[in-house]
Scaffold this motif. Sequence first.
Motif, short mmCIF file in Angstrom:
data_model
loop_
_atom_site.label_atom_id
_atom_site.label_comp_id
_atom_site.label_asym_id
_atom_site.label_seq_id
_atom_site.Cartn_x
_atom_site.Cartn_y
_atom_site.Cartn_z
N LEU A 99 -7.08 24.23 -13.85
CA LEU A 99 -6.96 25.27 -12.84
C LEU A 99 -6.79 26.66 -13.44
CD1 LEU A 99 -4.61 23.49 -10.28
CD2 LEU A 99 -7.04 24.00 -9.99
N ALA A 100 -6.44 26.74 -14.71
CA ALA A 100 -6.23 28.03 -15.36
C ALA A 100 -7.43 28.48 -16.19
CB ALA A 100 -4.99 27.98 -16.24
N ASP A 101 -8.53 27.76 -16.10
CA ASP A 101 -9.71 28.15 -16.88
C ASP A 101 -10.13 29.56 -16.49
OD1 ASP A 101 -12.66 28.45 -17.42
OD2 ASP A 101 -12.36 26.48 -18.32
N PRO A 136 0.74 28.95 -21.34
CA PRO A 136 1.29 29.60 -20.13
C PRO A 136 1.53 31.11 -20.28
CG PRO A 136 3.03 28.45 -21.30
CD PRO A 136 1.76 28.12 -22.02
N GLY A 137 0.47 31.86 -20.57
CA GLY A 137 0.56 33.31 -20.54
C GLY A 137 0.52 33.82 -19.11
N PRO A 138 0.76 35.11 -18.90
CA PRO A 138 0.83 35.65 -17.53
C PRO A 138 -0.42 35.39 -16.70
CG PRO A 138 1.69 37.24 -19.11
CD PRO A 138 1.10 36.12 -19.92
N ASP A 139 -1.61 35.60 -17.27
CA ASP A 139 -2.85 35.41 -16.51
C ASP A 139 -3.05 33.94 -16.17
OD1 ASP A 139 -3.34 38.11 -16.59
OD2 ASP A 139 -4.77 37.98 -18.26
N MET A 168 -0.38 24.01 -20.50
CA MET A 168 0.29 24.87 -19.53
C MET A 168 1.78 24.57 -19.40
SD MET A 168 0.05 27.35 -17.36
CE MET A 168 -1.71 27.58 -17.11
N MET A 169 2.20 23.36 -19.76
CA MET A 169 3.57 22.92 -19.50
C MET A 169 4.28 22.48 -20.79
SD MET A 169 4.19 23.14 -16.27
CE MET A 169 3.48 23.11 -14.64
N PRO A 170 4.47 23.37 -21.75
CA PRO A 170 5.09 22.96 -23.01
C PRO A 170 6.61 22.89 -22.97
CG PRO A 170 4.55 25.27 -23.12
CD PRO A 170 4.02 24.78 -21.80
N ASP A 171 7.22 23.42 -21.91
CA ASP A 171 8.67 23.48 -21.87
C ASP A 171 9.16 23.62 -20.43
OD1 ASP A 171 8.06 26.15 -21.20
OD2 ASP A 171 8.40 26.85 -23.23
N ALA A 172 10.48 23.57 -20.28
CA ALA A 172 11.08 23.64 -18.95
C ALA A 172 10.82 24.99 -18.29
CB ALA A 172 12.58 23.38 -19.04
#
Length: 274
Positions: A99-101, A136-139, A168-172
Motif C-alpha cells: 500500500l505504500a508503493d 516507515p518514512g513520512p510519505d 513498514m512495521m519494524p517496531d512498536a
Amino acid sequence: MNPNADSTAKSLHSWSLFRTLGRYVAPGSMPLGQLPEGGGGGLSLLDLPAELARHGYDSVQLCHFYLPSREVGYLGELRSAFDDAGVAVECLLIDEGDLADPVDGDQQRDWLSGWIDTAEQFGVDRVRVPAGKQPPGPDALRSSVERLVQLADRHPGTRIMIENWLAMMPDAASVNEILDRTAGRIGFLIDLGNWKGDGKYDELAAVAARAESCQAKVSTDASGVIDEADYRRSLGVLRDAGYGGPLAMVYDGPDPDEWGKLDQAYGIVRSVYA
C-alpha cells in the motif's frame, strides 16, 4: 478481539502447513514475488478442514495463496468443508501487496480490495493485509494510512487488520503510528515472532494491548528445537496485556514434522494460559 474467545482453543496459521500442503502457491496470487508460484501434490485445500479437525483444531488463519480458485462455486465448496469439519476460519491472510508503493500504490490497493471481495464471498469477516513494504518514512506512512482507510471505506462489513510485519512495521512506534492515525478503522494482528533481538519483549509489550488477533510464532534452533523460554516470555507479554483471543500457532522451522511441532507449541500455550 472476541471477549468470549478461548486462548487455549487449538488454532493455527496455515503457513505452518506449507510443506503438508505441497508448498502450493496459486498462480496469480503473488504478483510481487513474495513467494514463488507453483508447488502442489500435498494435502488439498478441500481436505484441510477435516485434517485440522482430526488434529483437534478449532480455528485457522488461512493464507490467500492456497486458494486454487476464486470462483463462487469453489469458495462455497470450501466453506462447506470448513463448516462440516467444525473448524472456524478466523481470518483470511492476504500475504502480498504494498500500500505504500510510491508508484503503484493505488494499483496495489485495488488488488488487495479484490482479495477482500473474495474473503467476503467466502464468508470470512476479517482479513489481514500488509501495511506496506517500504520503510516507515513520512510519505510511506501517509500513503499506507490513506489507502488502509480507503480499503475500510470500500469494505465496511469486513474488519481489516495490519500486522507487525515487513519493512513498514519494524517496531512498536510504527505500529502505533498507523493505528493512531487510522483511529480505530483498522485492527491489529500481533505476531510474536516477527521482531527479533533483546528489545523484542519491550516492543511487543508496547503494542500487545491493541491486539485483536494473534500469530503465536515459535522460534527454533538450526535443528528445529523450539526456544521454549522465548515462547513462554512472548506469550506472557500477551497474557499480561489482557489478550484473550485465539492464538494461531506458527511453526516454520527446519524439522518437517509440522503437526508434531505444533503440538509441542500447543502444550506451551496451554501451560502459559492455564
